[in-house]
Motif scaffolding. Structure first.
Motif, mmCIF file in Angstrom:
data_model
loop_
_atom_site.group_PDB
_atom_site.id
_atom_site.type_symbol
_atom_site.label_atom_id
_atom_site.label_comp_id
_atom_site.label_asym_id
_atom_site.label_seq_id
_atom_site.Cartn_x
_atom_site.Cartn_y
_atom_site.Cartn_z
ATOM 1 N N GLU A 15 -10.340 8.699 -0.598
ATOM 2 C CA GLU A 15 -9.624 7.725 0.226
ATOM 3 C C GLU A 15 -9.252 8.383 1.546
ATOM 4 O O GLU A 15 -8.648 9.451 1.565
ATOM 5 C CB GLU A 15 -8.340 7.235 -0.456
ATOM 6 C CG GLU A 15 -7.552 6.278 0.429
ATOM 7 C CD GLU A 15 -6.072 6.198 0.065
ATOM 8 O OE1 GLU A 15 -5.350 5.427 0.740
ATOM 9 O OE2 GLU A 15 -5.631 6.917 -0.848
ATOM 10 N N TYR A 33 -6.929 7.744 4.707
ATOM 11 C CA TYR A 33 -5.767 6.900 4.978
ATOM 12 C C TYR A 33 -5.071 7.324 6.258
ATOM 13 O O TYR A 33 -5.385 8.365 6.863
ATOM 14 C CB TYR A 33 -4.778 6.990 3.804
ATOM 15 C CG TYR A 33 -4.083 8.332 3.695
ATOM 16 C CD1 TYR A 33 -2.829 8.544 4.277
ATOM 17 C CD2 TYR A 33 -4.680 9.398 3.017
ATOM 18 C CE1 TYR A 33 -2.205 9.772 4.189
ATOM 19 C CE2 TYR A 33 -4.050 10.629 2.917
ATOM 20 C CZ TYR A 33 -2.813 10.817 3.515
ATOM 21 O OH TYR A 33 -2.194 12.035 3.440
ATOM 22 N N THR A 86 -14.902 6.541 9.398
ATOM 23 C CA THR A 86 -14.109 5.375 9.008
ATOM 24 C C THR A 86 -13.913 4.464 10.205
ATOM 25 O O THR A 86 -13.749 4.925 11.329
ATOM 26 C CB THR A 86 -12.744 5.790 8.454
ATOM 27 O OG1 THR A 86 -11.969 4.629 8.168
ATOM 28 C CG2 THR A 86 -11.976 6.670 9.432
ATOM 29 N N ASP A 87 -13.946 3.148 9.931
ATOM 30 C CA ASP A 87 -13.663 2.156 10.957
ATOM 31 C C ASP A 87 -12.301 1.505 10.740
ATOM 32 O O ASP A 87 -11.889 0.649 11.510
ATOM 33 C CB ASP A 87 -14.741 1.065 10.963
ATOM 34 C CG ASP A 87 -16.039 1.551 11.577
ATOM 35 O OD1 ASP A 87 -15.982 2.443 12.434
ATOM 36 O OD2 ASP A 87 -17.109 1.048 11.187
ATOM 37 N N THR A 133 -9.986 3.587 4.018
ATOM 38 C CA THR A 133 -11.422 3.564 3.740
ATOM 39 C C THR A 133 -11.667 4.379 2.482
ATOM 40 O O THR A 133 -11.220 5.526 2.390
ATOM 41 C CB THR A 133 -12.223 4.161 4.909
ATOM 42 O OG1 THR A 133 -12.152 3.271 6.031
ATOM 43 C CG2 THR A 133 -13.682 4.347 4.516
ATOM 44 N N VAL A 150 -14.627 5.842 -0.105
ATOM 45 C CA VAL A 150 -16.055 6.105 -0.254
ATOM 46 C C VAL A 150 -16.274 6.977 -1.485
ATOM 47 O O VAL A 150 -15.385 7.711 -1.919
ATOM 48 C CB VAL A 150 -16.641 6.788 0.993
ATOM 49 C CG1 VAL A 150 -16.680 5.838 2.172
ATOM 50 C CG2 VAL A 150 -15.853 8.042 1.350
ATOM 51 N N THR A 177 -19.863 3.056 -0.019
ATOM 52 C CA THR A 177 -18.605 2.393 0.329
ATOM 53 C C THR A 177 -18.041 1.678 -0.891
ATOM 54 O O THR A 177 -18.761 0.967 -1.591
ATOM 55 C CB THR A 177 -18.826 1.375 1.460
ATOM 56 O OG1 THR A 177 -19.315 2.061 2.623
ATOM 57 C CG2 THR A 177 -17.523 0.663 1.809
ATOM 58 N N ASP A 236 -16.414 -1.136 -2.316
ATOM 59 C CA ASP A 236 -16.123 -2.533 -1.972
ATOM 60 C C ASP A 236 -15.802 -3.278 -3.261
ATOM 61 O O ASP A 236 -16.658 -3.917 -3.874
ATOM 62 C CB ASP A 236 -17.315 -3.154 -1.257
ATOM 63 C CG ASP A 236 -17.034 -4.561 -0.758
ATOM 64 O OD1 ASP A 236 -15.851 -4.949 -0.746
ATOM 65 O OD2 ASP A 236 -17.988 -5.275 -0.394
ATOM 66 N N ASN A 259 -6.876 -5.886 6.172
ATOM 67 C CA ASN A 259 -6.958 -4.451 6.438
ATOM 68 C C ASN A 259 -6.144 -4.065 7.659
ATOM 69 O O ASN A 259 -5.749 -4.888 8.460
ATOM 70 C CB ASN A 259 -8.415 -4.009 6.619
ATOM 71 C CG ASN A 259 -8.633 -2.599 6.137
ATOM 72 O OD1 ASN A 259 -7.703 -1.948 5.665
ATOM 73 N ND2 ASN A 259 -9.864 -2.147 6.231
ATOM 74 N N SER A 293 -8.999 -1.845 12.697
ATOM 75 C CA SER A 293 -10.142 -0.944 12.607
ATOM 76 C C SER A 293 -9.902 0.255 13.483
ATOM 77 O O SER A 293 -9.165 0.203 14.459
ATOM 78 C CB SER A 293 -11.417 -1.654 13.055
ATOM 79 O OG SER A 293 -11.422 -1.817 14.454
#
Length: 292
Positions: free
Chosen positions: A146, A148, A192-193, A197, A199, A212, A214, A264, A267
């Motif tokens: 993660e 963050y 990360t956008d 995020t 992964v 990713t 999701d 979210n 970005s």
């Protein structure tokens, strides 16, 4: 001399930034100014006064510059915004050689990193820039990571669920549940956008882009995702208690949380844009360019 808007709007994106406290300015500025003349039309040379608490310090923190000594940093200025540090004193010859290496893509990038934790035996492993390779890119481990931001409310809301997942899976030797502060740590494989995020890096497959995550932000959903994508199979009883707890006591909260997660935090690209406006508004007196 130009102010921040002219610097950021300049078609020349590559920059050399001199970070120095006010007492050192007269010692290093002449060499920096002379070097700027040699690269007119190729690089923008910028001075940042580090001991300006309102302006210089935030800029230094943003670029990961620490200490009081004069430092020269090169920034690519593109979307990846790679950074490079001059290793040596601020002299005309050193700055010239550094700038030439920067233009010829011969420099090694610098990535921000918090100090490596003295102990890291919690259920959730702490990843920083300096131990990213050791932990995340360990080919013998499946790794859920993660990324963050401390200021991100969605990250804060996710933390109890993430900790519960890590506690449930802590007995799996081939699996690591980890987190990294994306605002103070950087790595070329940590992209990360937005925050948070999540992964997944499968074992034995670290040369490829991570997967990713999701899925719903619940212990059960995370468990299913990890189970499906782990390169090293593992057996563990389905977290029925955790799932039941979420359904009976926090089901509505989890559903609402998922709706919030879809919104979210802003970005990271938007965050960069906001930073630019922040620079425009607050830093225009600190940024001095020698691009004439």
């Amino acid at each position: 001399m130009e102010t921040a808007p002219e610097i950021f709007e300049n078609p020349i994106k590559k920059q050399l930034l001199l970070f120095a406290i006010s007492n050192d300015t007269n010692k290093v500025m002449p060499a920096f100014q002379e070097a700027a003349k040699l690269f007119k039309g190729k690089l923008i040379f910028v001075y940042v006064e580090m001991d300006n608490e309102d302006v210089g310090k935030p800029v230094s923190d943003y670029f990961g510059v620490t200490g009081d000594g004069p430092q020269v940093l090169a920034c690519s200025g593109n979307e990846d915004a790679k950074k490079f540090f001059l290793d040596g004193e601020v002299t005309l010859d050193n700055v010239k050689s550094f700038a030439e290496g920067f233009l010829d893509d011969k420099l090694k990038p610098f990535y921000k990193s918090d100090p490596i934790p003295e102990t890291n035996d919690g259920d959730v492993k702490i990843v920083v820039g300096k131990n990213f390779d050791e932990i995340v890119l360990d080919e013998s481990k499946d790794v859920l990571l993660e990324m963050y931001a401390p200021w991100c409310g969605h990250c804060q809301a996710l933390e109890p669920t993430y900790n519960k997942l890590a506690k449930h899976l802590r007995g799996i030797e081939s699996l690591i549940i980890a987190k990294m502060d994306g605002t103070t740590n950087e790595h070329p494989r940590a992209k990360t956008d937005g925050f948070p995020t999540l992964v997944f890096f499968p074992a034995g497959n670290k040369s490829f882009d991570p997967i990713t995550v999701d899925t719903d932000r619940t212990v059960k959903a995370f468990y299913i995702f990890v189970k499906q994508h782990a390169a090293i199979p593992f057996k563990l009883q389905k977290p029925a208690a955790a799932a039941k707890s979420e359904t009976t006591t926090g089901g509505a909260a989890s559903l609402d949380g998922e709706k919030r997660q879809k919104m979210n935090c802003k970005s990271f690209k938007e965050h960069k844009i906001l930073n630019c406006f922040f620079f425009f508004f607050f830093f225009k007196k600190s940024f001095i360019s020698f691009e004439q």
